[in-house]
Design an enzyme around this catalytic site. Structure first.
Site, PDB file in Angstrom:
ATOM      1  N   CYS A  70      -0.357   8.034 -10.082  1.00  0.00           N
ATOM      2  CA  CYS A  70      -0.656   6.912  -9.193  1.00  0.00           C
ATOM      3  C   CYS A  70      -2.148   6.616  -9.238  1.00  0.00           C
ATOM      4  O   CYS A  70      -2.971   7.528  -9.093  1.00  0.00           O
ATOM      5  CB  CYS A  70      -0.225   7.232  -7.762  1.00  0.00           C
ATOM      6  SG  CYS A  70      -0.317   5.814  -6.633  1.00  0.00           S
TER       7      CYS A  70
ATOM      8  N   TYR B 155       0.844  -1.187   0.000  1.00  0.00           N
ATOM      9  CA  TYR B 155       0.000   0.000   0.000  1.00  0.00           C
ATOM     10  C   TYR B 155       0.886   1.246   0.000  1.00  0.00           C
ATOM     11  O   TYR B 155       1.848   1.342   0.775  1.00  0.00           O
ATOM     12  CB  TYR B 155      -0.908   0.027   1.235  1.00  0.00           C
ATOM     13  CG  TYR B 155      -1.970  -1.055   1.237  1.00  0.00           C
ATOM     14  CD1 TYR B 155      -3.206  -0.848   0.628  1.00  0.00           C
ATOM     15  CD2 TYR B 155      -1.721  -2.293   1.828  1.00  0.00           C
ATOM     16  CE1 TYR B 155      -4.182  -1.849   0.617  1.00  0.00           C
ATOM     17  CE2 TYR B 155      -2.691  -3.291   1.825  1.00  0.00           C
ATOM     18  CZ  TYR B 155      -3.912  -3.060   1.215  1.00  0.00           C
ATOM     19  OH  TYR B 155      -4.869  -4.055   1.204  1.00  0.00           O
ATOM     20  N   SER B 156       0.541   2.200  -0.849  1.00  0.00           N
ATOM     21  CA  SER B 156       1.258   3.480  -0.849  1.00  0.00           C
ATOM     22  C   SER B 156       1.005   4.193   0.468  1.00  0.00           C
ATOM     23  O   SER B 156      -0.137   4.257   0.952  1.00  0.00           O
ATOM     24  CB  SER B 156       0.774   4.356  -2.008  1.00  0.00           C
ATOM     25  OG  SER B 156       1.061   3.761  -3.253  1.00  0.00           O
TER      26      SER B 156
ATOM     27  N   GLU C 143       3.162   4.785 -10.943  1.00  0.00           N
ATOM     28  CA  GLU C 143       2.862   3.652 -10.070  1.00  0.00           C
ATOM     29  C   GLU C 143       1.363   3.384 -10.209  1.00  0.00           C
ATOM     30  O   GLU C 143       0.537   4.015  -9.553  1.00  0.00           O
ATOM     31  CB  GLU C 143       3.217   3.974  -8.618  1.00  0.00           C
ATOM     32  CG  GLU C 143       3.215   2.779  -7.699  1.00  0.00           C
ATOM     33  CD  GLU C 143       3.811   3.101  -6.340  1.00  0.00           C
ATOM     34  OE1 GLU C 143       3.050   3.595  -5.480  1.00  0.00           O
ATOM     35  OE2 GLU C 143       5.023   2.897  -6.151  1.00  0.00           O
TER      36      GLU C 143
ATOM     37  N   TYR D 140      -1.972   0.409 -11.078  1.00  0.00           N
ATOM     38  CA  TYR D 140      -2.368  -0.967 -10.783  1.00  0.00           C
ATOM     39  C   TYR D 140      -3.663  -1.296 -11.516  1.00  0.00           C
ATOM     40  O   TYR D 140      -4.322  -0.396 -12.045  1.00  0.00           O
ATOM     41  CB  TYR D 140      -2.550  -1.163  -9.277  1.00  0.00           C
ATOM     42  CG  TYR D 140      -3.257  -0.022  -8.586  1.00  0.00           C
ATOM     43  CD1 TYR D 140      -4.669   0.042  -8.584  1.00  0.00           C
ATOM     44  CD2 TYR D 140      -2.547   0.994  -7.962  1.00  0.00           C
ATOM     45  CE1 TYR D 140      -5.313   1.096  -7.954  1.00  0.00           C
ATOM     46  CE2 TYR D 140      -3.204   2.041  -7.338  1.00  0.00           C
ATOM     47  CZ  TYR D 140      -4.583   2.102  -7.341  1.00  0.00           C
ATOM     48  OH  TYR D 140      -5.232   3.140  -6.727  1.00  0.00           O
TER      49      TYR D 140
END
Length: 360
Positions: free
Chosen positions: A318, A141-142, A358, A360
């Site tokens: 992100c 987790y960021s 970054e 996902y």
């Protein structure tokens, strides 16, 4: 080619060295090849084993100096088999009841033992075992806090987590193991933490840099840390004087994360912080198209392109993977107009640490 006798002194510039002699040290690198040579002395034929020495100047590798805040960076202090056991201090839902899905902001104790920087991530190992009876794997987790943490004492770490719940092909409701564990945590309960990890999303060291932040949903996490460092905290060695520009894309206005914090920053630092929301289910552009993050950015396409041509502009992205293609589509035509191929230009930005992703 000369043959050097074993007893002769061999200077560093010699092209041939007798095998029985230890060659002197040279500043250049040497590649030696042993060969059998024939020498004639006084009518007698003698075989001499010699080494042909090829000297090549070795180019010194110059270590690339990073433009990011990575000096003294800590990584992988804690690993899955020996995680740090923190405790939940608080856990709060930060979206409205009508938002599509739940998103929670949570703070864990670290007692300063998990030193991290803005832009890094931590791993969480949920308790229990999987369907095969093996321990659950960690989830990354960021980090959603600046290095000092929400309380400013360097003893906590924060996350921004959306509860994962979906219906599979069989019509069964499936709950994400780690996200539901985290969103259900109560103050005082334990959490196994690994890391910190990551260098891609570290902030630039230049306090005058232009920093463009592109986030969808919980992808806002690292940028909350960035912005706290820039505008909410006082540092002896850092005072931000550049332009920070945040684009945040969400489905509804009730799911705008940390809105009050960001609007306060914008009010306090109007010359240094620009804030643009893209609310896809409630907003549309002039053509009637849904307002996704790339749609909002398209309204500023020319200005953004000009900023991307400056050496001190850094882009950070992100969130959902699909957002990058939309941004590529915006920049391709502008780059071509000015004689650039966007794909090549973006590679150069990445090489210069100016394009950081970054997703996902």
């Amino acid at each position: 080619m000369a043959v050097v006798a074993a007893s002769a002194a061999v200077p560093c510039t010699s092209s041939l060295v007798a095998a029985v002699q230890t060659p002197p040290r040279c500043s250049t690198s040497r590649v030696s090849l042993f060969k059998s040579m024939i020498a004639v002395r006084g009518g007698n034929t003698t075989t001499i084993l010699a080494a042909v020495v090829t000297e090549t100047q070795t180019a010194k590798k110059v270590k690339k100096e990073s433009r990011k805040n990575d000096e003294g960076l800590s990584t992988n202090v804690f690993k899955p088999k020996e995680p740090y056991i923190g405790r939940c201090l608080l856990n709060t839902k930060i979206v409205g009841d009508d938002a599509p899905g739940e998103t929670w902001h949570m703070v864990f104790t670290t007692e300063g033992k998990v030193p991290y920087r803005e832009g890094q991530s931590i791993g969480v190992v949920p308790p229990g075992t999987d369907a095969n009876g093996k321990p659950h794997k960690l989830r990354l987790y960021s980090i959603a806090s600046s290095a000092p943490g929400d309380f400013g004492d360097y003893k906590t770490v924060s996350l921004c987590v959306k509860r994962l719940v979906y219906t599979n092909d069989k019509g069964e409701v499936v709950k994400g193991v780690c996200s539901n564990f985290l969103c259900d945590l109560k103050p005082g309960e334990e959490v196994a933490i690994t890391g910190p990890v990551g260098k891609e999303m570290l902030m630039p060291t230049d306090p005058n840099a232009t920093i463009i932040m592109l986030a969808t949903g919980t992808g806002i996490a690292p940028f909350r840390g960035f912005l706290w460092r820039m505008f909410f905290e006082k540092h002896d060695d850092y005072k931000y004087n550049g332009l920070a520009w945040l684009f945040l894309g969400v489905p509804t206005s009730s799911s705008l994360l940390y809105r009050e914090e960001f609007e306060k920053m914008q009010g306090d630092y109007p010359e240094n912080f620009r804030l643009d929301f893209a609310v896809s289910r409630e907003q549309a552009n002039a053509k009637g198209e849904k307002m996704y993050i790339q749609t909002r950015m398209a309204e500023y396409a020319e200005e953004l392109w000009q900023l991307l041509q400056k050496d001190n502009t850094f882009v950070y992205m992100c969130g959902l993977k699909g957002m990058e293609k939309g941004i590529d589509d915006i920049m391709t035509s502008l780059a071509e107009r000015d004689g650039y191929v966007w794909a090549d230009y973006k590679k150069q930005l990445k090489k210069g640490e100016q394009w950081n992703v970054e997703v996902y």
